[in-house]
Design an enzyme around this catalytic site. Sequence first.
Site, short mmCIF file in Angstrom:
data_model
loop_
_atom_site.label_atom_id
_atom_site.label_comp_id
_atom_site.label_asym_id
_atom_site.label_seq_id
_atom_site.Cartn_x
_atom_site.Cartn_y
_atom_site.Cartn_z
N ASP A 198 0.83 -1.21 0.00
CA ASP A 198 0.00 0.00 0.00
C ASP A 198 0.86 1.25 0.00
O ASP A 198 2.04 1.20 0.35
CB ASP A 198 -0.82 0.05 1.29
CG ASP A 198 -1.98 -0.91 1.26
OD1 ASP A 198 -2.23 -1.48 0.19
OD2 ASP A 198 -2.61 -1.08 2.31
N LYS A 220 -4.20 2.47 -2.64
CA LYS A 220 -5.00 2.72 -1.45
C LYS A 220 -4.72 4.11 -0.92
O LYS A 220 -3.93 4.31 -0.05
CB LYS A 220 -4.71 1.69 -0.33
CG LYS A 220 -5.22 0.30 -0.58
CD LYS A 220 -6.72 0.26 -0.41
CE LYS A 220 -7.23 -1.16 -0.27
NZ LYS A 220 -7.05 -1.66 1.04
N ASP A 253 -1.66 -2.36 11.38
CA ASP A 253 -2.08 -3.74 11.60
C ASP A 253 -3.15 -4.08 10.55
O ASP A 253 -4.07 -3.28 10.34
CB ASP A 253 -2.69 -3.86 13.02
CG ASP A 253 -3.11 -5.29 13.30
OD1 ASP A 253 -2.32 -6.01 13.92
OD2 ASP A 253 -4.21 -5.69 12.86
N ALA A 282 -1.48 2.23 14.04
CA ALA A 282 -1.15 3.67 14.13
C ALA A 282 -1.44 4.22 15.53
O ALA A 282 -0.67 5.03 16.05
CB ALA A 282 -1.94 4.45 13.09
N MET A 333 -8.37 7.99 9.91
CA MET A 333 -8.94 8.56 8.67
C MET A 333 -9.89 9.71 8.98
O MET A 333 -10.94 9.84 8.34
CB MET A 333 -9.71 7.46 7.90
CG MET A 333 -8.84 6.30 7.49
SD MET A 333 -9.79 4.89 6.91
CE MET A 333 -10.35 4.17 8.44
N GLY A 362 3.06 9.83 11.93
CA GLY A 362 3.59 9.37 13.21
C GLY A 362 4.67 8.31 13.07
O GLY A 362 4.62 7.48 12.17
C1 LIG Z 1 -6.85 2.85 6.23
S1 LIG Z 1 -6.33 3.25 7.81
C2 LIG Z 1 -5.17 1.99 8.06
C3 LIG Z 1 -4.85 1.76 9.50
C4 LIG Z 1 -3.82 0.70 9.72
N1 LIG Z 1 -4.31 -0.58 9.35
C5 LIG Z 1 -3.32 0.67 11.17
O1 LIG Z 1 -3.54 -0.33 11.87
O2 LIG Z 1 -2.69 1.63 11.58
C6 LIG Z 1 -5.32 4.64 7.51
C7 LIG Z 1 -5.35 5.65 8.65
O3 LIG Z 1 -4.49 5.22 9.68
C8 LIG Z 1 -3.90 6.34 10.30
N2 LIG Z 1 -2.44 6.23 10.15
C9 LIG Z 1 -1.77 5.23 9.60
N3 LIG Z 1 -0.45 5.42 9.70
C10 LIG Z 1 -0.29 6.61 10.32
C11 LIG Z 1 0.83 7.37 10.71
N4 LIG Z 1 2.08 6.96 10.49
N5 LIG Z 1 0.63 8.55 11.34
C12 LIG Z 1 -0.62 8.98 11.59
N6 LIG Z 1 -1.73 8.30 11.24
C13 LIG Z 1 -1.56 7.13 10.62
C14 LIG Z 1 -4.45 7.58 9.61
O4 LIG Z 1 -5.57 8.01 10.35
C15 LIG Z 1 -4.85 7.00 8.27
O5 LIG Z 1 -5.86 7.80 7.68
#
Ligand SMILES: C[S@@+](CC[C@H](N)C(=O)[O-])C[C@H]1O[C@@H](n2cnc3c(N)ncnc32)[C@H](O)[C@@H]1O
Length: 409
Positions: A198, A220, A253, A282, A333, A362
């Site tokens: 992704d 994605k 995750d 996250a 998100m 982050g």
């Molecule tokens: C589709 S979701 C996927 C979440 C992912 N499966 C997880 O467990 O972190 C994507 C969202 O995760 C959050 N996200 C993922 N990585 C991030 C990061 N490094 N810093 C801040 N937010 C993050 C944001 O809110 C983003 O819009």
Amino acid sequence: MPEDAPDGGRLEALPKSLTDAFPVSLLLVETGDPEEDIKWIERAGPRVMVWSPTRHPMARVQFPATINRGPLRISVDTAGRWPTVANWFRQKLDTLLPQGIASTLEAMVSQGDLKSKLTTPHQRRTFWYGLLDGPLVNRAHQMADDEIHGEIQARIDAAAAGRSEGEVYLVGAGPGDPDLLTVKALRVIAQADVVLYDRLVSKEILARVRADAEMIHVGKQRSNHTVPQDQINQRLVELAKEGRTVVRLKGGDPFIFGRGGEEIESLAEAGLKFQVVPGITAASGCSAYAGIPLTHRDYAQSVRFVTGHLKNNTCDLPWNDFVQSNQTLVFYMGLVGLPVIASELIKHGMPADMPVALVSKGTTPEQTVVTGSLESIAGVVERSEVRAPTLIIVGEVVKLRGKLDWLNR
Ligand SMILES: C[S@@+](CC[C@H](N)C(=O)[O-])C[C@H]1O[C@@H](n2cnc3c(N)ncnc32)[C@H](O)[C@@H]1O
């Protein structure tokens, strides 16, 4: 004759019967004083093997740092120098070894001569690479012996017939910092034939994929799914059927707002093998790197992970459930919907001065954190450049950042 050795140790003259049978003996010399060591080393006769940390031409014995996993033995030595360095490498190598390697190789010992079953070198190479890069070595330690033998036999039959069985690993890559990959994720991505990844997976993490693996970017991005979900699911099935080791690498995750369940459902329906490797989500990564504990005995006894992706800007979320004391809310998100989220929470009774933190990118070197209150946060975002991916943390725990922001100390 016994002789007194330094530091309370003793040198014993071995009985003649023993020295005749085993004419070479071993002397370990470590007095703490190099000059003293040399005196002892030089008293050893030519037939005595000597080990000592003090460098001397007669101290030729080395004790490498070793890893023993069943029939597999790995020794690391640094030409007798720097045992700490040898030990560091041993620990690094140890983490790369799959948990089930000992059980797999032990089962191979009892398989007997492979040449009688796989007659060409090509068949044997296919078998060994498939076995060592395959799933069995990751889980054999949790399997019964007859199951392990069954899988090995199937691989031998497949290699003999020129077939190999594929498997998909659904792997969580964590929030960004490559050091937050799990040991298992690291091992699995180093084995993959093909990796579907992704947009949120950082290039530092992709750099750890096996150099000759095929890389497929499946996008994605908000409102821009480079490859639609059903096509990703279908592609995973096709690749596994081709007999390849496939890694589906997802940010955070795979089972938390990652649609990981959908991807493996298709594999389960097709009767294909798959494993799920969890990642640091996250919420865990961002809160840790922002110095905001999600729970704390004084402020929050529960935490709720919520999708902030509002359909058509409507708020069909259970807002009343969110407005509870001693609870932290984490919105994934939620950047685009932030003004709606903040106003709905206030409308449903959350104090307007409830602290809010936005953690962007982050755990990466570009991490930024902005804080405010429910009332002010939308304006703060307008004035500062907050960029996706962003995680929103709402709750009293945000106050702790002032004291616990370890990253910027
Ligand atoms: C589709 S979701 C996927 C979440 C992912 N499966 C997880 O467990 O972190 C994507 C969202 O995760 C959050 N996200 C993922 N990585 C991030 C990061 N490094 N810093 C801040 N937010 C993050 C944001 O809110 C983003 O819009």
